[in-house]
Write a protein that holds these residues in place. Sequence first.
Motif, PDB file in Angstrom:
ATOM      1  N   ALA A  16       0.759  -1.252   0.000  1.00  0.00           N
ATOM      2  CA  ALA A  16      -0.280   0.056  -0.025  1.00  0.00           C
ATOM      3  C   ALA A  16       0.842   1.244  -0.025  1.00  0.00           C
ATOM      4  O   ALA A  16       0.620   2.277  -0.687  1.00  0.00           O
ATOM      5  CB  ALA A  16      -0.907  -0.181   0.989  1.00  0.00           C
ATOM      6  N   ARG A  19       2.037   1.987  -3.239  1.00  0.00           N
ATOM      7  CA  ARG A  19       1.073   2.474  -4.413  1.00  0.00           C
ATOM      8  C   ARG A  19       0.590   3.935  -4.033  1.00  0.00           C
ATOM      9  O   ARG A  19       0.707   4.952  -4.824  1.00  0.00           O
ATOM     10  CB  ARG A  19      -0.175   1.659  -4.180  1.00  0.00           C
ATOM     11  CG  ARG A  19      -0.352   0.286  -4.764  1.00  0.00           C
ATOM     12  CD  ARG A  19      -1.484  -0.216  -4.933  1.00  0.00           C
ATOM     13  NE  ARG A  19      -2.159  -0.384  -3.474  1.00  0.00           N
ATOM     14  CZ  ARG A  19      -2.183  -1.266  -2.688  1.00  0.00           C
ATOM     15  NH1 ARG A  19      -1.318  -2.341  -2.974  1.00  0.00           N
ATOM     16  NH2 ARG A  19      -3.037  -1.274  -1.627  1.00  0.00           N
ATOM     17  N   LYS A  20       0.930   4.341  -2.750  1.00  0.00           N
ATOM     18  CA  LYS A  20       0.552   5.823  -2.385  1.00  0.00           C
ATOM     19  C   LYS A  20       1.462   6.832  -1.855  1.00  0.00           C
ATOM     20  O   LYS A  20       1.296   7.952  -1.767  1.00  0.00           O
ATOM     21  CB  LYS A  20      -0.436   5.537  -0.958  1.00  0.00           C
ATOM     22  CG  LYS A  20      -1.552   4.885  -1.133  1.00  0.00           C
ATOM     23  CD  LYS A  20      -2.614   5.597  -1.790  1.00  0.00           C
ATOM     24  CE  LYS A  20      -3.838   4.843  -1.422  1.00  0.00           C
ATOM     25  NZ  LYS A  20      -5.182   5.409  -2.497  1.00  0.00           N
ATOM     26  N   LEU A  26       2.967   9.433   4.255  1.00  0.00           N
ATOM     27  CA  LEU A  26       1.990   8.535   4.870  1.00  0.00           C
ATOM     28  C   LEU A  26       2.276   8.343   6.432  1.00  0.00           C
ATOM     29  O   LEU A  26       3.277   8.720   6.977  1.00  0.00           O
ATOM     30  CB  LEU A  26       1.988   6.838   4.334  1.00  0.00           C
ATOM     31  CG  LEU A  26       2.146   7.106   2.879  1.00  0.00           C
ATOM     32  CD1 LEU A  26       2.573   5.628   2.353  1.00  0.00           C
ATOM     33  CD2 LEU A  26       0.608   7.048   2.449  1.00  0.00           C
ATOM     34  N   LEU A  30      -3.330   6.185   8.190  1.00  0.00           N
ATOM     35  CA  LEU A  30      -3.831   6.272   6.857  1.00  0.00           C
ATOM     36  C   LEU A  30      -3.702   4.796   6.376  1.00  0.00           C
ATOM     37  O   LEU A  30      -4.504   4.354   5.499  1.00  0.00           O
ATOM     38  CB  LEU A  30      -3.120   7.294   6.022  1.00  0.00           C
ATOM     39  CG  LEU A  30      -3.380   7.136   4.638  1.00  0.00           C
ATOM     40  CD1 LEU A  30      -4.401   7.997   4.449  1.00  0.00           C
ATOM     41  CD2 LEU A  30      -2.081   7.972   3.764  1.00  0.00           C
ATOM     42  N   LEU A  31      -2.505   4.126   6.485  1.00  0.00           N
ATOM     43  CA  LEU A  31      -2.231   2.771   6.021  1.00  0.00           C
ATOM     44  C   LEU A  31      -3.281   1.753   6.681  1.00  0.00           C
ATOM     45  O   LEU A  31      -3.658   0.790   6.038  1.00  0.00           O
ATOM     46  CB  LEU A  31      -0.767   2.349   6.409  1.00  0.00           C
ATOM     47  CG  LEU A  31       0.422   3.172   5.703  1.00  0.00           C
ATOM     48  CD1 LEU A  31       1.705   2.596   6.128  1.00  0.00           C
ATOM     49  CD2 LEU A  31       0.174   2.639   4.138  1.00  0.00           C
ATOM     50  N   ALA A  33      -6.167   2.602   7.423  1.00  0.00           N
ATOM     51  CA  ALA A  33      -7.520   2.668   6.814  1.00  0.00           C
ATOM     52  C   ALA A  33      -7.361   2.206   5.385  1.00  0.00           C
ATOM     53  O   ALA A  33      -8.351   1.388   5.008  1.00  0.00           O
ATOM     54  CB  ALA A  33      -7.850   4.160   6.816  1.00  0.00           C
ATOM     55  N   GLU A  34      -6.353   2.226   4.735  1.00  0.00           N
ATOM     56  CA  GLU A  34      -6.143   1.945   3.474  1.00  0.00           C
ATOM     57  C   GLU A  34      -6.231   0.203   3.321  1.00  0.00           C
ATOM     58  O   GLU A  34      -6.888  -0.386   2.373  1.00  0.00           O
ATOM     59  CB  GLU A  34      -4.819   2.321   2.736  1.00  0.00           C
ATOM     60  CG  GLU A  34      -4.548   1.755   1.363  1.00  0.00           C
ATOM     61  CD  GLU A  34      -5.454   2.282   0.311  1.00  0.00           C
ATOM     62  OE1 GLU A  34      -5.344   1.666  -0.865  1.00  0.00           O
ATOM     63  OE2 GLU A  34      -5.855   3.314   0.457  1.00  0.00           O
ATOM     64  N   THR A  35      -5.631  -0.223   4.214  1.00  0.00           N
ATOM     65  CA  THR A  35      -5.469  -1.695   4.153  1.00  0.00           C
ATOM     66  C   THR A  35      -6.401  -2.684   5.117  1.00  0.00           C
ATOM     67  O   THR A  35      -6.467  -3.866   4.798  1.00  0.00           O
ATOM     68  CB  THR A  35      -4.002  -2.365   4.525  1.00  0.00           C
ATOM     69  OG1 THR A  35      -3.725  -1.970   5.991  1.00  0.00           O
ATOM     70  CG2 THR A  35      -2.959  -1.541   3.792  1.00  0.00           C
ATOM     71  N   SER A 132       2.636  -4.088  -5.831  1.00  0.00           N
ATOM     72  CA  SER A 132       1.629  -2.998  -5.625  1.00  0.00           C
ATOM     73  C   SER A 132       0.689  -3.075  -7.135  1.00  0.00           C
ATOM     74  O   SER A 132       0.154  -1.896  -7.117  1.00  0.00           O
ATOM     75  CB  SER A 132       2.631  -1.748  -5.455  1.00  0.00           C
ATOM     76  OG  SER A 132       3.443  -1.511  -6.613  1.00  0.00           O
TER      77      SER A 132
END
Length: 145
Positions: A16, A19-20, A26, A30-31, A33-35, A132
Amino acid sequence: MRLSSLADYAIVLMSAAARKCAAAPLNATLLAAETGVPLPTAQKLVSRLSAAGLLASARGTGGGFRLARPAAAISLADIVEAVEGPIALTTCVDDHRDYCALDHHCTVKPHWSVVNKAVRSALDSVTLVHLSQPAPEFVRVKVPA
């Protein structure tokens, strides 16, 4: 052989991040929430991955985490070792352990280092660039009857 959940989650977080990462720094929130990785676990892993030199951190406004090197230079083996320690399938290939009850008469021991190197090499050949991106379609091969 099975990776621990922590190693699996670290791989998910790092892919992640790959990708971000170009967009903005980051953070663990945030990580997570993303994953879908639980926040306390994400915080723990971000710390370990930073200590292993895979993530670089910056404090203050605009701070956060970024990949410490390009995604193409971070392998699956790097991530697994950051969380699990050196890849060692048996005590025979673990540099930190030197005891095995079968050591004196084991005929398989010389082969374990070859197997361990093959597994590590396979993990080393997969980079964050691979992880990714969307997974490739697998071609079904018909096996003759």
